[in-house]
Design an enzyme around this catalytic site. Structure first.
Site, PDB file in Angstrom:
ATOM      1  CG  HIS A 166      -1.721  -1.333   1.545  1.00 61.25           C
ATOM      2  ND1 HIS A 166      -2.788  -1.466   1.748  1.00 61.25           N
ATOM      3  CD2 HIS A 166      -1.241  -1.785   2.624  1.00 61.25           C
ATOM      4  CE1 HIS A 166      -3.511  -2.602   0.742  1.00 61.25           C
ATOM      5  NE2 HIS A 166      -2.918  -3.102   1.896  1.00 61.25           N
ATOM      6  CD  GLU A 300       8.140  12.236 -15.599  1.00 61.96           C
ATOM      7  OE1 GLU A 300       7.869  12.445 -14.521  1.00 61.96           O
ATOM      8  OE2 GLU A 300       8.766  12.358 -16.216  1.00 61.96           O
TER       9      GLU A 300
END
Ligand code: ARG
Length: 478
Positions: A166, A300
């Site tokens: 998480h 990216e």
């Protein structure tokens, strides 16, 4: 609105005999695939040679005819390689162009090249050969990325960092174990690419337009010459089968998703907030306005390209959906997404490999984040479990200490020592790296289990690369 058209004879189309006029310019502009299927040229030449040899083997062509056509094909192959083949307006696709040129070079025998063949079996034969070679090449690039990861794993030794779930600090893990997790995902990618090759390794040549031929064709001859593992069983199935395109697009999408996960981690790790890596200048970019910036654009873009790969896969499935048997022109839409996905994944694999090869791991920053005592809460609970306490109860005991640590600011280690139930040596657990030396469950994130894990990975990579080499047709793609 219609543009100009020619008489059927002048039009040079493959079908002019049946038509009163040549094609409208607008039709050609819309249906032409030459600009993008040129890449199949060398494969079409090879497949055409195999077809001609097959026709000669069953006596449909004489030896003289077949020699004449093969040598014309050889010349066309050279013209394609030198980019000297002159295309004409009616060259709808590279297959048409090659046949037209062969017929120019050998007007009589050339007219027999298309005997017992349709573009429907011809196109998918050349495309299968192209895809097979491309998948082999992608598999090699993935292996190289795995090897880069393995080199970095060896180099970082006992470095460790927090493992996250998480995106919250969970438990400390060796950096090698973390990097190896990515290498294992890539291992499944290679496995999938090879499975995909095994399924597409079937020759469709001899299926004709959809029904085979009344001529005594023997599809085995060309299939053997082209290095296919087998021949089609059903002419209608094989001329309309583009499963291999859809599967390849899926395999490349999932590979792209794995690369994007690595890209995303590198973006996070390169941020000031994490500070776990610094990028080599050759693999980073600056800002046009903010002089202090060093940006992870490659990572990216790798993350971003996954969207495009997924789009190519879903778009092509939508093209296939609802098509009746057998060949429909919609199938021509198979090439651009596949070429694009292969091109993008190749560039991405090479760029990411370079980035990982040159990145600096800031192992001190990683260790100090991982030395947060709270990441040892699970190990602490497991100490009570060793003493016989049920895990649920141990979880609650340690949970209470965590709560106390957070509210009082006292360290979990000090609280554990003060608690008494954890034994006299409990403070050693909180020394840097100790938890990782004690964690030894198979496949787990411990120092001792890393070596056998890497051995298993190397074995898997070796057996996959042996499987890959068995496919290699021994010719390189252009
Ligand atoms: N360029 C086309 C393709 O890639 C050729 C198919 C032509 N077949 C036909 N029946 N019109 O699919």
């Amino acid at each position: 609105m219609s543009g100009s058209s020619t008489s059927p004879e002048e039009s040079n189309t493959l079908w002019h005999g049946r038509f009163d006029s040549g094609p409208d310019e607008a039709l050609l502009a819309f249906t032409v695939s030459l600009p993008f299927d040129k890449r199949l040229g060398p494969w079409d030449v090879r497949a055409s040679m195999a077809h001609v040899n097959g026709l000669q083997a069953v006596g449909v062509l004489t030896e003289a005819e077949s020699v004449a056509i093969v040598s014309a094909l050889d010349q066309v192959g050279r013209e394609l390689a030198e980019q000297s083949l002159v295309f004409v307006d009616t060259d709808e696709d590279v297959h048409t162009a090659i046949e037209r040129r062969v017929t120019e070079l050998e007007p009589t025998a050339g007219g027999k090249l298309h005997t017992g063949r349709s573009r429907n079996d011809q196109v998918t034969t050349a495309f299968r050969l192209w895809v097979k070679e491309a998948l082999i090449e992608v598999a090699v690039l993935v292996e190289q990325l795995q090897l880069t990861l393995l080199r970095r794993i060896d180099e970082v030794g006992d470095a460790y960092l927090p493992g996250y779930t998480h995106l919250q600090r969970a438990q400390p893990v060796p950096l090698g174990h973390h990097l190896a997790a990515h290498a294992w995902a890539l291992d499944r990618d290679v496995d999938r690419l090879l499975d995909c090759i095994a399924r597409l390794d079937v020759s469709p040549l001899g299926a004709g337009a959809l029904a085979g031929s009344s001529l005594p064709l023997n599809p085995e001859v060309a299939a053997g010459e082209l290095g296919f593992a087998s021949t089609f069983a059903n002419s209608m199935d094989t001329t309309s089968d583009r499963d291999y395109v859809a599967e390849t697009l899926f395999c490349l999408s999932l590979l792209g998703v794995h690369l994007s996960r690595m890209g995303e981690e590198l973006v996070l790790w390169a941020s000031q907030e994490f500070g776990f890596v610094s990028l080599d200048d050759r693999y980073a970019t600056g800002s046009s306005m903010m002089p202090q910036k060093k940006n992870p654009d490659i990572a990216e873009l790798i993350r971003g390209k996954a969207g495009r790969l997924i789009g190519n896969a879903t778009g092509f499935l939508a093209t296939l959906k609802g098509l009746p048997l057998s060949y429909n022109r919609d199938l021509q839409e198979d090439k651009e997404p596949l070429f694009d996905s292969v091109d993008q994944i190749r560039l991405g694999l090479i760029a990411l490999g370079g980035m990982i090869e040159t990145i600096t791991f800031k192992t001190d920053a990683m260790a100090s984040a991982a030395d947060d005592p709270l990441t040892l809460a699970t190990d602490l609970a497991e100490i009570l479990v060793r003493g016989g306490l049920p895990f649920r109860e141990a979880h609650a005991v340690v949970g209470a200490l965590v709560r106390e640590s957070l509210s009082t600011g006292k360290s979990l280690g000090d609280l554990a020592v003060a608690h008494g139930d954890f034994g006299p040596d409990i403070s050693t657990l909180f020394e840097p790296g100790v938890a990782l030396s004690r964690r030894a469950s198979p496949g787990g994130a411990g120092f001792a289990t890393l070596a056998p894990q890497l051995e298993r990975l190397r074995q898997s990579m070796a057996s996959l690369s042996e499987r890959r080499r068995a496919f290699h047709p021994g010719e390189s793609r252009q």
